[in-house]
Write an enzyme that holds these catalytic residues in place. Structure first.
Site, PDB file in Angstrom:
ATOM      1  N   ALA A 259      -5.771 -19.750 -54.600  1.00 52.38           N
ATOM      2  CA  ALA A 259      -6.894 -20.456 -55.214  1.00 52.38           C
ATOM      3  C   ALA A 259      -6.972 -20.164 -56.712  1.00 52.38           C
ATOM      4  O   ALA A 259      -7.137 -21.075 -57.530  1.00 52.38           O
ATOM      5  CB  ALA A 259      -8.199 -20.078 -54.522  1.00 52.38           C
TER       6      ALA A 259
ATOM      7  N   ARG B 279      -8.053 -19.438 -32.443  1.00 51.16           N
ATOM      8  CA  ARG B 279      -7.953 -17.985 -32.565  1.00 51.16           C
ATOM      9  C   ARG B 279      -9.097 -17.254 -31.882  1.00 51.16           C
ATOM     10  O   ARG B 279      -8.889 -16.203 -31.272  1.00 51.16           O
ATOM     11  CB  ARG B 279      -7.893 -17.604 -34.051  1.00 51.16           C
ATOM     12  CG  ARG B 279      -6.614 -18.048 -34.704  1.00 51.16           C
ATOM     13  CD  ARG B 279      -6.612 -17.793 -36.192  1.00 51.16           C
ATOM     14  NE  ARG B 279      -5.292 -18.120 -36.732  1.00 51.16           N
ATOM     15  CZ  ARG B 279      -4.983 -18.016 -38.022  1.00 51.16           C
ATOM     16  NH1 ARG B 279      -5.877 -17.607 -38.885  1.00 51.16           N
ATOM     17  NH2 ARG B 279      -3.771 -18.325 -38.436  1.00 51.16           N
TER      18      ARG B 279
ATOM     19  N   SER C 183       2.544 -13.916 -37.082  1.00 51.32           N
ATOM     20  CA  SER C 183       2.081 -15.280 -37.305  1.00 51.32           C
ATOM     21  C   SER C 183       1.653 -15.991 -36.027  1.00 51.32           C
ATOM     22  O   SER C 183       2.289 -15.876 -34.974  1.00 51.32           O
ATOM     23  CB  SER C 183       3.197 -16.095 -37.967  1.00 51.32           C
ATOM     24  OG  SER C 183       2.866 -17.464 -37.966  1.00 51.32           O
TER      25      SER C 183
END
Length: 648
Positions: A55, A341, A295
């Site tokens: 960002a 998740r 991951s």
């Protein structure tokens, strides 16, 4: 205004910048209505950028390219060391390359549903729109995304969706995207539009006449306390998961920049919304200082299971198929191993609580690639996940091609953060917040591969098209170090440092941090209760009092002093931890991964209460010895029906 034991309820808050009309036209409408700054005037305007992750680096590069004068700060020795580099699995974009029914609207819908209906529709739709531009931008920068046989960019699936929209570069997508943003940033450094300051940590924001006008930073090598000014300040400083001590975050990741802004008047939204990632290497001992993420992309081909029998300690290869419980496939047949998740994390906790966990601690489940290797061959699995398998083997000493990986949930990402309006401006005019540091896009749970998407969307496309509306009124009156607000801010920083160094107690900073983390994980982790949260608040208050009475910080300020750096950060975590528990206590519902024991369905699933809690909880700092003030921003849904989530 009402008051209870822990907080005061104040006036509601409204996002006044949010445009109306058809949702697919709102972003274009806002861009057109925002004031512009002509190129000649941009050279007269300055912006401070704190943080150089996806960002921060992308925003600094884009604003520099536009002609603004940008001063950038990071506490690492290089912008390339920002924590974004650790992201593994991929970045979402609604390109529909697989022709499997994906669209901007579907990405929008999946994200709102995945966030358990606690995010803003307008913000999420803008994120989905912008996603398609991000991929084009990154390909143009040379990011080496994986490609399929025909040469098109490859895609894989992530949790909570039934299409393939995740672009990836093996298991190092964050690293490759950050290198792209870093190259763009360094180009502007060379051009002179961005001035880079490494190994500098922001310790205070300067607010003059109600506007953010600068920051106080500490040179982490010399200890010098510096004052910097600009027409606007942007915080891109990441999340606060390290309040739990053990997390997948880099050890330096902290809350200080956003917390100091909160103390100066910036609202902090939904602080209790933290993400527990289901695919992490289990804790191996008390000596650990961080956890390692594996991951989520591994759930595309790996199957998750535990033994059906309690206390089964056999080698997993000796447990026959009929004695294995592939519990995600059993409970959630429509999504299987690719549930979101929060669902996967709670399910893993449940089977371990039943006594069916694996590994030395019993806190683990198997992630098994035997079927994938049999179907695709080991070479194909290596091509997709090889570096992740290598990392797992180096850490655990086990070969995951031969023995199933062991995984367990761990703190990963924070959906909460500073409250921002549609323009990404906080409640302090001139203070903008991007990426994980703000709260705006993910609701109560973030879908996998959406963090990189939000960071780059904010930096490359959103902020550069909204900050101009604010800067069009500048340049603002010049401010220098003699201004009373600048003097006061610097004095706050120096007196705090002096106090930390003078206590000379008997306990290390790490011992306080670890104790705080244990309290947070036990009472404000995957499962919460009114009794536990009330207890946690009292424990944290006692721990904070002890910290300021008995912490020992060696060394001096005028040198490289990591103990002092940690002490500053842990002092902020102690304050944040209390607010997180207050926020969790007031939200008497189960939402996302935030399971409230008192609020569950008959079959033990999370139960929301939309009639009571369909709002953003934006907290106002009440003062040193005062209660925080809760300000609610109502969430209204026009395009997605609010309903209990089902992935079955």
């Amino acid at each position: 205004m009402s008051e209870n034991e822990f907080y005061i309820e104040g006036a509601p808050i409204l996002d006044e910048k949010a445009p109306e009309g058809p949702i697919n036209e709102r972003w274009d409408k806002r861009r057109f209505s925002a004031k512009l700054v002509n190129p000649a005037n941009r050279r007269k305007l300055s912006v401070i950028m704190v943080g150089t992750g996806l960002a921060g680096a992308s925003a600094a590069a884009t604003l520099g390219e536009a002609g603004y004068n940008v001063t950038s700060f990071c506490y690492q020795d290089s912008p390339r060391r920002a924590h974004s580099i650790a992201a593994q699995g991929g970045i979402n974009a609604a390109k529909n390359y697989r022709n499997d029914g994906d669209s901007i609207y579907r990405l929008f819908y999946d994200t709102v549903k995945g966030g358990d209906f606690r995010s803003r529709e307008s913000n999420v739709y803008r994120l989905a729109q912008t996603s398609v531009e991000i991929i084009d931008q990154c390909v143009a920068q040379g990011v080496p995304f994986a490609r399929e046989y025909g040469g098109l960019l490859d895609n894989r699936s992530f949790g909570g969706v039934q299409v393939s929209r995740t672009f990836y570069a093996r298991g190092q997508t964050g690293q490759q995207l950050l290198i792209g943003a870093y190259q763009a940033l360094e180009r502007q450094v060379a051009a002179g539009t961005v001035k880079m300051n490494t190994r500098h940590e922001m310790l205070e924001v300067i607010v003059v006449d109600g506007r953010a006008r600068g920051v106080i930073v500490r040179d982490m090598v010399t200890g010098e306390i510096e004052t910097h000014f600009a027409d606007a300040v942007v915080l891109a400083t990441g999340g606060y998961g390290n309040v739990f001590y053990l997390s997948t975050n880099a050890m330096g990741s902290n809350v200080t920049a956003t917390w100091r802004a909160h103390r100066k008047g910036a609202l902090f939204a939904n602080p209790c919304y933290t993400q527990i990632h289901p695919t992490c290497i289990p804790v191996s001992g008390d000596y650990q200082s961080k956890l390692t993420l594996m991951s989520e992309s591994l759930r595309n081909d790996g199957r998750i299971w535990v033994p059906k029998k309690h206390g089964d300690t056999r080698d997993p290869r000796q447990i026959p198929e009929e004695e294995r419980d592939y519990y995600l496939e059993r409970i959630y047949p429509a999504f299987g191993n690719l549930v979101p998740r929060d669902i996967a994390s709670r399910a893993a906790k449940n089977v371990c609580d039943e006594g069916r966990g694996v590994g030395p601690s019993g806190l683990g489940v198997y992630l098994d690639f035997a079927d994938a290797i049999g179907r695709m061959g080991q070479e194909a699995v290596e091509a997709k996940y090889g570096n992740l398998f290598d990392m797992y083997q180096r850490i655990t000493g086990e070969n995951p091609y031969e023995v199933p990986m062991r995984i367990y949930p761990a703190v990963h990402y924070t959906m909460g953060g500073l409250w921002v309006d549609y323009d990404l401006q906080s409640s302090i005019p001139g203070l903008f917040v991007t990426g994980e540091a703000n709260f705006s896009d993910h609701g109560a749970n973030r879908l996998g591969a959406s963090a990189l998407m939000q960071g780059l969307a904010d930096g490359y496309f959103v902020l550069p098209n909204t900050i101009n509306d604010y800067l069009a009124s500048g340049p603002f009156d010049a401010v220098d170090e003699s201004h009373p607000e600048a003097v006061a801010a610097k004095e706050q920083v120096t007196s705090r440092i002096d106090k930390l160094l003078s206590i000379q107690g008997s306990r290390t900073v790490d011992s306080f941090h670890k104790e705080l983390g244990q309290i947070m994980w036990e009472y404000c982790g995957m499962e919460r209760s009114e009794e536990g949260l009330s207890k946690a608040i009292e424990l944290i208050r006692g721990l904070r009092a002890e910290f300021w009475r008995d912490v020992k910080v060696l060394g001096t300020n005028e040198e490289l002093n990591q103990a002092l750096e940690k002490a500053n950060r842990v002092a902020d975590f102690l304050e944040l931890g209390e607010l997180m528990c207050i926020d969790a206590l007031h939200r008497r519902e189960s939402c996302g991964g935030h399971f409230r024991a008192e609020s569950q369905t008959e079959d033990g699933e999370a139960l929301r209460h939309d009639d009571e809690f369909a709002y953003v909880a934006a907290w106002e700092f009440g003062g040193e010895d005062s209660k925080p003030v809760l300000r609610k921003e109502a969430l209204e849904y026009e395009y997605v029906e609010m309903k209990q989530r089902s992935y079955k």
